[in-house]
Motif scaffolding. Structure first.
Motif, PDB file in Angstrom:
ATOM      1  N   ASP A  57       0.846  -1.196   0.000  1.00  0.00           N
ATOM      2  CA  ASP A  57       0.000   0.000   0.000  1.00  0.00           C
ATOM      3  C   ASP A  57       0.882   1.247   0.000  1.00  0.00           C
ATOM      4  O   ASP A  57       1.083   1.894   1.023  1.00  0.00           O
ATOM      5  N   PHE A  58       1.441   1.574  -1.169  1.00  0.00           N
ATOM      6  CA  PHE A  58       2.327   2.732  -1.264  1.00  0.00           C
ATOM      7  C   PHE A  58       1.579   4.043  -1.065  1.00  0.00           C
ATOM      8  O   PHE A  58       2.151   5.020  -0.603  1.00  0.00           O
ATOM      9  N   ARG A  59       0.305   4.076  -1.384  1.00  0.00           N
ATOM     10  CA  ARG A  59      -0.482   5.297  -1.157  1.00  0.00           C
ATOM     11  C   ARG A  59      -0.541   5.606   0.340  1.00  0.00           C
ATOM     12  O   ARG A  59      -0.346   6.739   0.767  1.00  0.00           O
ATOM     13  N   GLY A  60      -0.780   4.579   1.140  1.00  0.00           N
ATOM     14  CA  GLY A  60      -0.829   4.761   2.591  1.00  0.00           C
ATOM     15  C   GLY A  60       0.535   5.136   3.160  1.00  0.00           C
ATOM     16  O   GLY A  60       0.636   5.981   4.050  1.00  0.00           O
ATOM     17  N   ASP A 112       2.958   6.678   1.540  1.00  0.00           N
ATOM     18  CA  ASP A 112       3.202   8.055   1.093  1.00  0.00           C
ATOM     19  C   ASP A 112       2.488   9.040   2.025  1.00  0.00           C
ATOM     20  O   ASP A 112       3.093   9.989   2.539  1.00  0.00           O
ATOM     21  N   ARG A 113       1.222   8.798   2.250  1.00  0.00           N
ATOM     22  CA  ARG A 113       0.410   9.700   3.079  1.00  0.00           C
ATOM     23  C   ARG A 113       0.964   9.765   4.510  1.00  0.00           C
ATOM     24  O   ARG A 113       1.151  10.836   5.072  1.00  0.00           O
ATOM     25  N   ARG A 114       1.252   8.593   5.076  1.00  0.00           N
ATOM     26  CA  ARG A 114       1.700   8.554   6.473  1.00  0.00           C
ATOM     27  C   ARG A 114       3.075   9.200   6.638  1.00  0.00           C
ATOM     28  O   ARG A 114       3.281   9.990   7.556  1.00  0.00           O
ATOM     29  N   SER A 144       4.521  11.387   4.650  1.00  0.00           N
ATOM     30  CA  SER A 144       4.417  12.827   4.365  1.00  0.00           C
ATOM     31  C   SER A 144       3.871  13.581   5.574  1.00  0.00           C
ATOM     32  O   SER A 144       4.330  14.686   5.883  1.00  0.00           O
ATOM     33  N   ARG A 147       6.336  15.311  -2.353  1.00  0.00           N
ATOM     34  CA  ARG A 147       5.994  13.887  -2.258  1.00  0.00           C
ATOM     35  C   ARG A 147       7.238  13.031  -2.472  1.00  0.00           C
ATOM     36  O   ARG A 147       8.100  13.370  -3.285  1.00  0.00           O
ATOM     37  N   GLY A 151       2.924   7.307  -3.736  1.00  0.00           N
ATOM     38  CA  GLY A 151       1.545   6.844  -3.595  1.00  0.00           C
ATOM     39  C   GLY A 151       0.878   6.462  -4.893  1.00  0.00           C
ATOM     40  O   GLY A 151      -0.168   5.813  -4.891  1.00  0.00           O
ATOM     41  N   ASP A 152       1.449   6.836  -6.021  1.00  0.00           N
ATOM     42  CA  ASP A 152       0.865   6.547  -7.328  1.00  0.00           C
ATOM     43  C   ASP A 152       1.675   5.525  -8.126  1.00  0.00           C
ATOM     44  O   ASP A 152       1.341   5.266  -9.280  1.00  0.00           O
TER      45      ASP A 152
END
Length: 191
Positions: free
Chosen positions: A3-6, A8-10, A12, A20, A123-124
């Motif tokens: 889960d690279f989106r998670g 990335d978000r965490r 960041s 990013r 995340g993308d």
């Protein structure tokens, strides 16, 4: 896939990143659904900046010809009429004290040229990345270094911080110190 989106978000949020994290993946062919980069850039580092701004794309070896150092690190041979540019650039960098010529053999280098390089915000990313670049305030990014060291059980061997706070790992798996490209700084100062 992770889960690279998670992640990335965490990261960041925790590290208060203003840009990013950038996922870089080396492959023989481009994945479906990822657009080819169009245009020209003065350096490979420029692709990182574009990606940190939110774009996902892939490059082909010729997109890296404007940066002899980036071509060298990616093991991309320069065209015959441009081969002297690597020696000229290294001589210039040595002359201004940016690098010692004895350090050149230690510059991280891919074991073989990639067919394409995929750049995406973490995340993308459409694929598991080979390298993830982080740019942020040194104190914050040092937290990431400490976490990686604890996770691996080894002191600073997972990755190291450079003077620019960009962190990366060599595709060969060994740690790398990646100095910031001064050409990008000069280009930014002019804009």
């Amino acid at each position: 896939m992770t889960d690279f989106r998670g992640i990335d978000r965490r990261l960041s949020e925790i590290l208060d990143l203003q840009r990013r994290p950038v996922a870089v993946t080396f492959r023989k062919t481009a994945p479906d659904g990822v657009p080819k980069f169009t245009g020209t850039e003065p350096s490979g580092c420029s692709f990182w900046q574009i990606t940190a701004g939110g774009r996902t794309f892939y490059t082909v070896p010729s997109d890296h010809y404007n940066c002899p150092i980036g071509s060298y690190t990616h093991d991309i041979p320069l065209p015959q009429d441009r081969t002297q540019e690597l020696d000229q650039t290294l001589s210039f960098m040595g002359g201004i004290g940016y690098i010692k010529m004895t350090e050149v053999p230690w510059i991280p280098r891919l074991p073989q040229p990639p067919g394409v390089v995929i750049y995406a915000p973490l995340g993308d990313t459409p694929l598991e990345p080979d390298v993830v670049l982080f740019s942020g305030r040194p104190g914050r990014v040092m937290l990431l270094q400490e976490a990686a060291s604890r996770k691996s059980g080894q002191r600073t061997t997972s990755f190291r911080l450079s003077s620019s706070s960009d962190s990366c790992r060599r595709p060969t798996g060994s740690p790398a110190r990646r100095p910031k490209c001064r050409g990008v700084d000069h280009a930014r100062a002019r804009n």
